[in-house]
Write a protein that holds these residues in place. Structure first.
Motif, PDB file in Angstrom:
ATOM      1  N   ALA A 165      14.951  46.280   2.979  1.00 17.37           N
ATOM      2  CA  ALA A 165      13.956  46.677   3.973  1.00 17.37           C
ATOM      3  C   ALA A 165      14.356  46.015   5.284  1.00 17.37           C
ATOM      4  N   ALA A 166      14.909  46.803   6.205  1.00 13.24           N
ATOM      5  CA  ALA A 166      15.366  46.291   7.495  1.00 13.24           C
ATOM      6  C   ALA A 166      14.368  46.711   8.565  1.00 13.24           C
ATOM      7  N   GLY A 167      13.201  46.076   8.524  1.00 13.58           N
ATOM      8  CA  GLY A 167      12.148  46.402   9.464  1.00 13.58           C
ATOM      9  C   GLY A 167      12.341  45.718  10.806  1.00 13.58           C
ATOM     10  N   ASP A 168      11.336  45.853  11.655  1.00 16.62           N
ATOM     11  CA  ASP A 168      11.398  45.232  12.988  1.00 16.62           C
ATOM     12  C   ASP A 168       9.990  44.792  13.355  1.00 16.62           C
ATOM     13  N   HIS A 169       9.711  44.651  14.655  1.00 11.21           N
ATOM     14  CA  HIS A 169       8.405  44.153  15.078  1.00 11.21           C
ATOM     15  C   HIS A 169       7.398  45.272  15.305  1.00 11.21           C
TER      16      HIS A 169
ATOM     17  N   VAL B  56       7.663  48.694  12.933  1.00 10.01           N
ATOM     18  CA  VAL B  56       7.605  49.075  11.521  1.00 10.01           C
ATOM     19  C   VAL B  56       7.948  47.810  10.734  1.00 10.01           C
ATOM     20  N   LEU B  57       6.907  47.064  10.416  1.00  9.34           N
ATOM     21  CA  LEU B  57       7.071  45.731   9.844  1.00  9.34           C
ATOM     22  C   LEU B  57       7.615  45.795   8.421  1.00  9.34           C
ATOM     23  N   ASN B  58       8.333  44.742   8.049  1.00  8.08           N
ATOM     24  CA  ASN B  58       8.823  44.676   6.677  1.00  8.08           C
ATOM     25  C   ASN B  58       7.679  44.682   5.679  1.00  8.08           C
ATOM     26  N   ARG B  59       6.567  44.048   6.019  1.00 10.27           N
ATOM     27  CA  ARG B  59       5.461  44.038   5.046  1.00 10.27           C
ATOM     28  C   ARG B  59       4.919  45.447   4.811  1.00 10.27           C
ATOM     29  N   LEU B  60       4.968  46.312   5.836  1.00  9.63           N
ATOM     30  CA  LEU B  60       4.566  47.706   5.648  1.00  9.63           C
ATOM     31  C   LEU B  60       5.568  48.446   4.774  1.00  9.63           C
ATOM     32  N   LEU B  61       6.851  48.216   5.015  1.00  9.44           N
ATOM     33  CA  LEU B  61       7.891  48.865   4.212  1.00  9.44           C
ATOM     34  C   LEU B  61       7.807  48.426   2.751  1.00  9.44           C
ATOM     35  N   VAL B  62       7.684  47.126   2.543  1.00  5.42           N
ATOM     36  CA  VAL B  62       7.662  46.612   1.171  1.00  5.42           C
ATOM     37  C   VAL B  62       6.420  47.103   0.435  1.00  5.42           C
ATOM     38  N   ALA B  63       5.262  47.073   1.101  1.00  2.00           N
ATOM     39  CA  ALA B  63       4.042  47.550   0.450  1.00  2.00           C
ATOM     40  C   ALA B  63       4.149  49.019   0.071  1.00  2.00           C
TER      41      ALA B  63
ATOM     42  N   GLU C  18      14.863  41.573   2.525  1.00  2.00           N
ATOM     43  CA  GLU C  18      14.352  41.890   3.850  1.00  2.00           C
ATOM     44  C   GLU C  18      15.287  41.370   4.936  1.00  2.00           C
ATOM     45  N   LEU C  19      15.367  42.153   6.017  1.00  2.00           N
ATOM     46  CA  LEU C  19      16.073  41.762   7.231  1.00  2.00           C
ATOM     47  C   LEU C  19      15.211  42.228   8.393  1.00  2.00           C
TER      48      LEU C  19
ATOM     49  N   GLY D  44      26.224  42.020   6.124  1.00  2.00           N
ATOM     50  CA  GLY D  44      25.967  40.952   5.157  1.00  2.00           C
ATOM     51  C   GLY D  44      24.795  41.269   4.249  1.00  2.00           C
ATOM     52  N   ALA D  45      23.726  41.845   4.819  1.00  2.00           N
ATOM     53  CA  ALA D  45      22.523  42.125   4.036  1.00  2.00           C
ATOM     54  C   ALA D  45      22.698  43.288   3.074  1.00  2.00           C
ATOM     55  N   LEU D  46      23.666  44.177   3.337  1.00  2.00           N
ATOM     56  CA  LEU D  46      23.844  45.364   2.496  1.00  2.00           C
ATOM     57  C   LEU D  46      24.755  45.142   1.292  1.00  2.00           C
ATOM     58  N   ARG D  47      25.286  43.974   1.128  1.00  2.00           N
ATOM     59  CA  ARG D  47      26.155  43.731  -0.033  1.00  2.00           C
ATOM     60  C   ARG D  47      25.375  43.944  -1.330  1.00  2.00           C
TER      61      ARG D  47
END
Length: 340
Positions: free
Chosen positions: A7-11, A13-20, A34-35, A62-65
């Motif tokens: 979940a590569a969110g930002d400020h 579309v927040l990561n907490r919205l993506l993860v939920a 998360e990134l 790095g995060a996509l490995r």
């Protein structure tokens, strides 16, 4: 089998919205990392060969490995990222179009790319009408005067007041998810709505010259394509009735901004309102910063809490389809329709 998701969110579309949203769609079977990307604190721009992305190639690599699915709004899916992301199979862009993804390279690498059409349609339609009203009723200018301690009665002079929406004709160029909502709102004000959209097959469709000649208000909602680039220029603006108001909350490429400034400087246009620009941020010294009767907002028409939630939901639903082996609904590279 566990599927690794980034979940590569930002400020926005927040990561907490993506993860939920991902957890609602797939309560089990996901390992989510998360990134957080810097947009909109840091503006997007060109990254490698893609447009409108956050400049985070190294961090993303790095995060996509070991990651099979990435859900993001602004991460750049470039050739360099694809070359390093050997396990990636699905890249879900939570925007109306995947402009931050190299579709040709993704297809060649076997990575499906999805997008989130209509996520911000309501927010953008509401903002468009707000801009139209702000420009017509001189709201920003009068507020600025009052805030500085100046009471200007001359705004009430006949030549300084604008038209009402009720009984006026509004021309819409484009009638997709946003344009159609703008039309519905404006009809609620009592306006007559004309639409120029040769692809929609609408009963209200009129050719552009007729629309321009009849419209006291003009609002742009077309897609940015080579065919629509600069479609509203000096000739089109001069074809509008004197005292018209122009709004662009779609794409900067649709409108000739120098011609718009000329039309405002000359008094041919009563006002204009813009949320999108040919260069973002607006460069210092731009004519837009000194042209009268112009209302501007910094490309935030789609900014609402519902837009962010819609974006996360639409992307998560695509992840759910992918996990179940179902066809993806909003696939940008349909050559990869069967993934699992």
């Amino acid at each position: 089998m566990t599927v690794r998701v980034l979940a590569a969110g930002d400020h926005f579309v927040l990561n907490r919205l993506l993860v939920a949203a991902l957890r609602r769609e797939a309560p089990t079977g996901l390992e989510v990392a998360e990134l957080t990307l810097p947009w909109p604190v840091e503006p997007f721009g060109r990254v490698g060969e893609v447009q409108e992305a956050s400049d985070v190639e190294d961090a993303l690599i790095g995060a996509l490995r070991g990651v099979e699915v990435c859900v993001t709004q602004m991460a750049p899916l470039t050739k360099r990222v694809l070359a390093a992301a050997e396990d990636l199979r699905l890249f879900c862009v939570t925007r109306g179009g995947p402009v931050n993804a190299n579709l040709a390279a993704a297809t060649e690498a076997g990575v499906a790319v999805t997008f989130a059409p209509g996520r911000n349609a309501v927010a953008t339609a509401e903002h468009t009408v707000a801009l139209l009203l702000a420009a017509t009723r001189r709201i920003p200018q009068t507020h600025a005067d009052l805030a500085s301690g100046v009471w200007r009665g001359d705004y009430y002079r006949y030549d300084n007041v604008g038209p009402e929406l009720a009984g006026s004709t509004v021309g819409l160029v484009g009638s997709g998810a946003i344009g159609s909502r703008v039309a519905a709102i404006l009809r609620g004000f009592g306006a007559e709505v004309l639409v120029h959209d040769p692809y929609a097959g609408l009963a209200e469709h009129v050719e552009l010259p007729e629309l321009l000649a009849r419209s006291r208000f003009l609002s742009l909602h077309a897609r940015a394509t080579p065919e629509t680039a600069g479609m509203i220029g000096a000739a089109e603006l001069s074809a509008l009735p004197r005292g018209a108001v122009v709004v662009n909350s779609a794409r900067g490429s649709l409108l000739d901004y120098d011609a718009l400034c000329d039309a405002l400087d000359s008094g041919h246009l009563f006002g204009a309102a813009l949320d999108v620009f040919p260069e973002e941020p607006i460069p210092p010294g731009s004519r837009l910063l000194r042209t009268p009767n112009l209302v501007m907002t910094p490309h935030l028409a789609g900014g609402s809490k519902q837009t962010a939630a819609n974006a996360a939901r639409i992307a998560a639903e695509e992840v759910g389809r992918y996990l179940r082996g179902e066809p993806l609904l909003h696939l940008a590279n349909p050559e990869l329709r069967q993934l699992r």
